[in-house]
Design a protein around this motif. Structure first.
Motif, PDB file in Angstrom:
ATOM      1  N   GLU A   1       0.829  -1.211   0.000  1.00 23.17           N
ATOM      2  CA  GLU A   1       0.000   0.000   0.000  1.00 23.17           C
ATOM      3  C   GLU A   1       0.862   1.259   0.000  1.00 23.17           C
ATOM      4  O   GLU A   1       0.576   2.216  -0.714  1.00 23.17           O
ATOM      5  N   VAL A  58      -3.807  11.104  -4.174  1.00 24.77           N
ATOM      6  CA  VAL A  58      -2.967  10.032  -3.638  1.00 24.77           C
ATOM      7  C   VAL A  58      -3.762   9.062  -2.762  1.00 24.77           C
ATOM      8  O   VAL A  58      -3.422   7.894  -2.656  1.00 24.77           O
ATOM      9  N   THR A  59      -4.834   9.537  -2.167  1.00 20.79           N
ATOM     10  CA  THR A  59      -5.627   8.719  -1.253  1.00 20.79           C
ATOM     11  C   THR A  59      -6.568   7.810  -2.033  1.00 20.79           C
ATOM     12  O   THR A  59      -7.329   8.289  -2.865  1.00 20.79           O
ATOM     13  N   ARG A  91       0.958   4.012  -2.942  1.00 20.48           N
ATOM     14  CA  ARG A  91       0.703   5.420  -2.638  1.00 20.48           C
ATOM     15  C   ARG A  91       1.839   6.288  -3.193  1.00 20.48           C
ATOM     16  O   ARG A  91       1.603   7.356  -3.752  1.00 20.48           O
TER      17      ARG A  91
END
Length: 90
Positions: free
Chosen positions: A9, A78-79, A13
Protein backbone atom coordinates in the motif's frame (compact mmCIF):
# COMPACT_ATOMS: atom_id res chain seq x y z
CA UNK A 1 19.27 1.20 12.27
CA UNK A 2 17.19 -1.28 10.30
CA UNK A 3 14.51 0.19 8.09
CA UNK A 4 11.13 -1.55 8.11
CA UNK A 5 10.17 -2.67 4.59
CA UNK A 6 7.39 -0.70 2.97
CA UNK A 7 4.01 -2.31 2.52
CA UNK A 8 2.47 -2.76 -0.91
CA UNK A 9 0.00 0.00 0.00
CA UNK A 10 2.83 2.42 0.81
CA UNK A 11 4.58 1.64 -2.47
CA UNK A 12 1.35 2.12 -4.42
CA UNK A 13 0.70 5.42 -2.64
CA UNK A 14 4.21 6.53 -3.63
CA UNK A 15 3.49 5.66 -7.25
CA UNK A 16 0.22 7.64 -7.15
CA UNK A 17 2.08 10.58 -5.61
CA UNK A 18 4.65 10.50 -8.39
CA UNK A 19 1.99 10.26 -11.08
CA UNK A 20 0.05 13.20 -9.64
CA UNK A 21 3.14 15.40 -9.40
CA UNK A 22 4.30 14.43 -12.89
CA UNK A 23 0.85 15.23 -14.31
CA UNK A 24 0.80 18.60 -12.53
CA UNK A 25 4.26 19.40 -13.90
CA UNK A 26 2.75 19.01 -17.37
CA UNK A 27 4.98 20.63 -19.99
CA UNK A 28 7.49 22.14 -17.56
CA UNK A 29 10.93 20.61 -17.46
CA UNK A 30 12.15 18.64 -14.47
CA UNK A 31 15.09 21.05 -14.22
CA UNK A 32 12.80 24.09 -13.87
CA UNK A 33 10.50 22.45 -11.30
CA UNK A 34 13.37 20.99 -9.26
CA UNK A 35 15.14 24.36 -9.16
CA UNK A 36 11.97 26.16 -8.07
CA UNK A 37 11.31 23.52 -5.39
CA UNK A 38 14.90 23.66 -4.17
CA UNK A 39 15.65 19.99 -4.77
CA UNK A 40 17.83 18.06 -7.18
CA UNK A 41 16.52 16.86 -10.51
CA UNK A 42 17.41 13.31 -9.45
CA UNK A 43 15.26 13.61 -6.33
CA UNK A 44 12.32 14.86 -8.40
CA UNK A 45 12.86 12.02 -10.88
CA UNK A 46 12.89 9.44 -8.09
CA UNK A 47 9.71 10.82 -6.53
CA UNK A 48 7.90 10.98 -9.88
CA UNK A 49 8.83 7.37 -10.68
CA UNK A 50 7.94 6.07 -7.22
CA UNK A 51 11.53 5.16 -6.32
CA UNK A 52 11.16 7.40 -3.26
CA UNK A 53 7.67 6.33 -2.14
CA UNK A 54 7.77 8.22 1.17
CA UNK A 55 9.44 11.59 0.53
CA UNK A 56 9.62 14.20 3.27
CA UNK A 57 6.51 16.33 3.65
CA UNK A 58 8.33 19.60 3.04
CA UNK A 59 9.82 18.19 -0.17
CA UNK A 60 6.37 17.22 -1.42
CA UNK A 61 4.97 20.61 -0.38
CA UNK A 62 7.77 22.41 -2.23
CA UNK A 63 7.17 20.41 -5.41
CA UNK A 64 3.40 20.90 -5.20
CA UNK A 65 3.91 24.63 -4.75
CA UNK A 66 6.31 24.75 -7.70
CA UNK A 67 3.77 23.11 -10.01
CA UNK A 68 0.78 25.01 -8.60
CA UNK A 69 -0.93 21.96 -7.13
CA UNK A 70 -2.81 22.61 -3.88
CA UNK A 71 -1.93 20.08 -1.19
CA UNK A 72 -5.60 19.17 -0.73
CA UNK A 73 -5.85 18.20 -4.41
CA UNK A 74 -2.63 16.23 -4.14
CA UNK A 75 -3.91 14.40 -1.06
CA UNK A 76 -7.13 13.53 -2.89
CA UNK A 77 -5.15 12.20 -5.86
CA UNK A 78 -2.97 10.03 -3.64
CA UNK A 79 -5.63 8.72 -1.25
CA UNK A 80 -7.49 5.61 -2.41
CA UNK A 81 -11.23 6.17 -2.78
CA UNK A 82 -12.00 3.65 -0.03
CA UNK A 83 -9.93 5.47 2.62
CA UNK A 84 -11.66 7.96 4.93
CA UNK A 85 -10.24 11.49 5.13
CA UNK A 86 -7.46 11.87 7.70
CA UNK A 87 -9.67 14.00 9.95
CA UNK A 88 -12.12 11.09 10.29
CA UNK A 89 -9.58 8.29 10.71
CA UNK A 90 -9.36 6.73 14.15
Amino acid sequence: MVRVPLTDEERERGERLGQALRAARAGRSMVDVAAEAGISVETLRKIETGRIPTPAFFTVAAIADAVGLPLEELRAAVTPAASPPLSQAS
